[in-house]
Design a protein around this motif. Structure first.
Motif, PDB file in Angstrom:
ATOM      1  N   THR A   5       5.072   3.926 -16.310  1.00 57.69           N
ATOM      2  CA  THR A   5       3.716   3.440 -16.107  1.00 57.69           C
ATOM      3  C   THR A   5       3.370   3.373 -14.622  1.00 57.69           C
ATOM      4  O   THR A   5       4.247   3.323 -13.761  1.00 57.69           O
ATOM      5  N   PHE A   6       2.092   3.356 -14.345  1.00 57.68           N
ATOM      6  CA  PHE A   6       1.594   3.251 -12.978  1.00 57.68           C
ATOM      7  C   PHE A   6       1.741   1.810 -12.505  1.00 57.68           C
ATOM      8  O   PHE A   6       1.328   0.878 -13.183  1.00 57.68           O
ATOM      9  N   ILE A   7       2.329   1.625 -11.330  1.00 58.53           N
ATOM     10  CA  ILE A   7       2.487   0.293 -10.752  1.00 58.53           C
ATOM     11  C   ILE A   7       1.352   0.091  -9.758  1.00 58.53           C
ATOM     12  O   ILE A   7       1.299   0.751  -8.722  1.00 58.53           O
ATOM     13  N   LYS A   8       0.446  -0.814 -10.100  1.00 59.85           N
ATOM     14  CA  LYS A   8      -0.733  -1.022  -9.263  1.00 59.85           C
ATOM     15  C   LYS A   8      -0.450  -1.972  -8.102  1.00 59.85           C
ATOM     16  O   LYS A   8      -0.804  -1.699  -6.966  1.00 59.85           O
ATOM     17  N   ASP A   9       0.191  -3.099  -8.381  1.00 61.19           N
ATOM     18  CA  ASP A   9       0.456  -4.100  -7.351  1.00 61.19           C
ATOM     19  C   ASP A   9       1.849  -3.884  -6.778  1.00 61.19           C
ATOM     20  O   ASP A   9       2.848  -4.144  -7.434  1.00 61.19           O
ATOM     21  N   THR A  10       1.917  -3.385  -5.561  1.00 63.34           N
ATOM     22  CA  THR A  10       3.206  -3.124  -4.917  1.00 63.34           C
ATOM     23  C   THR A  10       3.462  -4.077  -3.750  1.00 63.34           C
ATOM     24  O   THR A  10       4.351  -3.845  -2.946  1.00 63.34           O
ATOM     25  N   SER A  11       2.700  -5.164  -3.693  1.00 65.14           N
ATOM     26  CA  SER A  11       2.809  -6.072  -2.551  1.00 65.14           C
ATOM     27  C   SER A  11       4.195  -6.701  -2.435  1.00 65.14           C
ATOM     28  O   SER A  11       4.729  -6.813  -1.320  1.00 65.14           O
ATOM     29  N   VAL A  12       4.802  -7.087  -3.531  1.00 64.88           N
ATOM     30  CA  VAL A  12       6.130  -7.706  -3.475  1.00 64.88           C
ATOM     31  C   VAL A  12       7.174  -6.667  -3.064  1.00 64.88           C
ATOM     32  O   VAL A  12       8.061  -6.954  -2.259  1.00 64.88           O
ATOM     33  N   PHE A  13       7.064  -5.454  -3.583  1.00 70.13           N
ATOM     34  CA  PHE A  13       7.969  -4.377  -3.173  1.00 70.13           C
ATOM     35  C   PHE A  13       7.858  -4.134  -1.669  1.00 70.13           C
ATOM     36  O   PHE A  13       8.861  -4.002  -0.971  1.00 70.13           O
ATOM     37  N   LYS A  14       6.626  -4.102  -1.160  1.00 74.46           N
ATOM     38  CA  LYS A  14       6.432  -3.873   0.273  1.00 74.46           C
ATOM     39  C   LYS A  14       7.010  -5.021   1.103  1.00 74.46           C
ATOM     40  O   LYS A  14       7.581  -4.789   2.167  1.00 74.46           O
ATOM     41  N   MET A  15       6.892  -6.246   0.611  1.00 75.88           N
ATOM     42  CA  MET A  15       7.490  -7.382   1.323  1.00 75.88           C
ATOM     43  C   MET A  15       9.013  -7.270   1.320  1.00 75.88           C
ATOM     44  O   MET A  15       9.664  -7.504   2.333  1.00 75.88           O
ATOM     45  N   ALA A  16       9.574  -6.886   0.176  1.00 74.89           N
ATOM     46  CA  ALA A  16      11.036  -6.793   0.041  1.00 74.89           C
ATOM     47  C   ALA A  16      11.615  -5.683   0.900  1.00 74.89           C
ATOM     48  O   ALA A  16      12.749  -5.777   1.358  1.00 74.89           O
ATOM     49  N   THR A  17      10.859  -4.641   1.122  1.00 73.93           N
ATOM     50  CA  THR A  17      11.365  -3.504   1.895  1.00 73.93           C
ATOM     51  C   THR A  17      10.855  -3.496   3.333  1.00 73.93           C
ATOM     52  O   THR A  17      11.284  -2.664   4.122  1.00 73.93           O
ATOM     53  N   GLY A  18       9.965  -4.418   3.658  1.00 75.96           N
ATOM     54  CA  GLY A  18       9.365  -4.429   4.981  1.00 75.96           C
ATOM     55  C   GLY A  18       9.866  -5.519   5.908  1.00 75.96           C
ATOM     56  O   GLY A  18       9.349  -5.678   7.010  1.00 75.96           O
TER      57      GLY A  18
END
Length: 141
Positions: free
Chosen positions: A61-74
């Motif tokens: 499925t398409f993942i719309k909210d990637t904010s937590v992923f970006k925080m975890a990798t940023g």
């Protein structure tokens, strides 16, 4: 990182059989891309204290909210709820490694996600010719 490619190409062997020989299980999580959402308050706490998070199947499925992923990798400070305990504030140090047949489908308006993921292609399927002794040979078991 994202490992992707044909089925039966070695992604699972790498994740399930070889990585555990390098990284202790108490320093490993299995927090997938689909779990890294603002709606899933507790999942990200599993990254605390880990050096690796490995998941074996990427969502179709398409993942719309990637904010937590970006925080975890940023390198951002993260807030994570823990059931029946005080919430955590921490900076993720875990390498996030995902495997699937295809790269993930996700919102990425500024290429932030693409810049955080290194693709590792597993291009050859070994379906029907799996080497059942490979792990034993590689590990000397």
């Amino acid at each position: 990182g994202v490992m992707f490619g044909e089925s039966r190409s070695g992604k699972g062997t790498f994740c399930n059989d070889l990585l555990p020989l390098i990284v202790p299980s108490d320093r490993t999580a299995a927090i997938g891309l689909a779990e890294m959402t603002a709606d899933n308050r507790f999942a990200v706490s599993g990254l605390h204290g880990c050096i690796l998070s490995v998941t074996g199947e990427l969502p179709d499925t398409f993942i719309k909210d990637t904010s937590v992923f970006k925080m975890a990798t940023g390198g951002d400070t993260m807030h994570a709820d823990v059931k029946n305990e005080k919430a955590l504030k921490f900076r993720n140090r875990a390498l996030i490694l995902m495997a699937g047949n295809h790269p993930p489908k996700m919102s990425d308006s500024a290429n932030a996600n693409r810049n955080r993921m290194n693709g590792i292609l597993f291009p050859h399927s070994h379906a029907g010719s799996e080497d059942l002794d490979l792990v034993d040979r590689l590990t000397g078991s």
